[in-house]
Scaffold this active site. Structure first.
Site, short mmCIF file in Angstrom:
data_model
loop_
_atom_site.label_atom_id
_atom_site.label_comp_id
_atom_site.label_asym_id
_atom_site.label_seq_id
_atom_site.Cartn_x
_atom_site.Cartn_y
_atom_site.Cartn_z
N ASP A 109 -11.29 1.91 4.28
CA ASP A 109 -11.64 0.34 4.57
C ASP A 109 -13.15 0.23 3.94
O ASP A 109 -13.62 -0.67 3.92
CB ASP A 109 -11.44 0.14 5.14
CG ASP A 109 -9.64 -1.45 5.10
OD1 ASP A 109 -9.52 -1.34 3.95
OD2 ASP A 109 -9.97 -1.27 6.12
N LYS A 137 0.83 -1.15 0.09
CA LYS A 137 0.28 -0.39 0.21
C LYS A 137 0.78 1.11 0.30
O LYS A 137 0.97 2.18 -0.74
CB LYS A 137 -1.05 -0.13 1.12
CG LYS A 137 -2.41 -1.21 1.04
CD LYS A 137 -2.72 -1.12 2.37
CE LYS A 137 -3.67 -2.54 2.51
NZ LYS A 137 -4.79 -3.22 3.17
N GLN A 155 -4.76 -2.22 10.08
CA GLN A 155 -4.67 -3.41 9.69
C GLN A 155 -5.39 -4.35 9.97
O GLN A 155 -4.64 -4.39 11.33
CB GLN A 155 -3.13 -3.88 9.09
CG GLN A 155 -2.81 -5.12 8.59
CD GLN A 155 -3.26 -5.19 6.80
OE1 GLN A 155 -3.45 -3.78 5.85
NE2 GLN A 155 -3.98 -5.70 6.11
#
Ligand code: NDP
Length: 297
Positions: free
Chosen positions: A124, A57, A101
């Protein structure tokens, strides 16, 4: 269908490149007006797979000319410490989107952390506010993996309107939002959707009814040719590491679909790797750019 079916490959790797080309234009337009889109990723602990994703990312942000921050916290980080970091990112004007994460170490409650993220920065799309907005057809963001699948269908010219989409899997990250998105009104959706899972009776009987079969199970090569209708479009979200003594690494990635056999029956199919995986990151980047555009308005 009769005779040979030459199945088309739906290559997320190639499709994501055209998405990046479009994003670069939007990023340079934002930069010319004084805004550099910023993405932060918080990693708690040292899960090897998570470390790989987080590195990917960060690298992609840099390639696109975006501002990228990676915050690495130790495995024994407390929930309070993580929530403090989330609060700082919520208030950081240089960060337009961020994510924590998953999975998180067991002392931290994932839901509490997700709920603490400002929905406007929740790239997200895991915050309940954003899930709700998506469900009622007024999305702030779309979750990256299902959005990637939808873009693969749209950009490959697959007509979804009135088609029977069968989604295998009902996770909050893939299956459920995928089903919710395909049943919405509009382009790339308007489908009739069935969701199947481990409690479904006669799973092959259900998957054989799919015009478009989207598989997100986490079971290597589970979907065999006899479970697929002739001419179906098959998207394989599964990403499974299996032992492979012939490979230098000793392992390789396979999907949930028996690609070699199913490609003989499908009209179009996505491979693993090179399918949904690259799309997920491109959709995360697209969400960050969209958040920066909204913040700059
Ligand atoms: P989960 O484990 O959270 O969910 C799996 C789903 O599959 C569950 O709903 C489960 O049913 C169902 N399932 C499992 N076994 C069976 C079975 N034998 N018959 C019918 N249904 C079954 O996984 P995720 O949704 O998070 O991920 C699925 C796959 O997609 C994984 O391989 C993952 O690595 C991959 N993935 C790939 C991404 C990418 O970017 N390419 C991103 C996210 C995930 P039940 O609910 O009843 O248990």
């Amino acid at each position: 269908m009769n005779g040979e079916i030459l199945s088309e490959l739906i290559l997320g790797k190639t499709i994501s490149e055209s998405i990046y080309t479009e994003l670069k234009e939007r990023i340079s337009s934002l930069k010319s007006k004084g805004t550099t889109p910023g993405l932060a990723v918080v990693l708690v602990g040292t899960d090897p797979a998570s470390e790989v994703y987080v590195r990917m990312k960060g690298k992609k942000c840099e390639e696109l000319g975006m501002h990228s921050v990676t915050i690495t916290l130790p495995e024994n980080t407390t929930q309070e410490e993580l929530l403090k970091k989330v609060g700082e990112l919520n208030n950081d004007k240089s960060i337009h989107g961020f994510l924590v994460q998953l999975p998180l170490p067991s002392q931290i409650d994932e839901k509490t952390v997700i709920n603490a993220i400002d929905p406007k920065k929740d790239v997200d799309c895991f915050h309940p506010t954003n899930v709700g907005k998506m469900l009622i057809g007024e999305p702030e963001f779309l979750p990256a993996t299902p959005a990637g699948v939808q873009q693969m269908l749209v950009r490959s010219g697959v007509d979804t309107k009135g088609k029977h989409v069968v989604v295998v899997g009902r996770s909050n990250i893939v299956g459920k939002p995928m089903a919710a998105m395909m049943m919405q009104k509009g382009n790339g959706a308007d489908s009739t959707v069935t969701v199947v899972h481990s409690r479904t009776k006669d799973l092959p009987g259900m998957t054989r009814q799919a015009d478009i079969l989207i598989v997100a199970m986490g079971k290597p090569n589970f979907v065999t040719a006899d479970m697929v209708k002739d001419g179906a479009v098959v998207i394989d979200v599964g990403t499974n590491k299996v032992d492979d003594p012939a490979s230098p690494k000793g392992s390789r990635l396979v999907g949930d679909v028996d690609f070699e056999k199913v490609k003989e029956k499908a009209s179009a199919i996505s491979p693993v790797p090179g399918g949904v995986g690259p799309m997920t990151i491109s959709m995360l980047m697209a969400n960050t750019v969209a958040a920066a555009e909204r913040a700059a308005r």
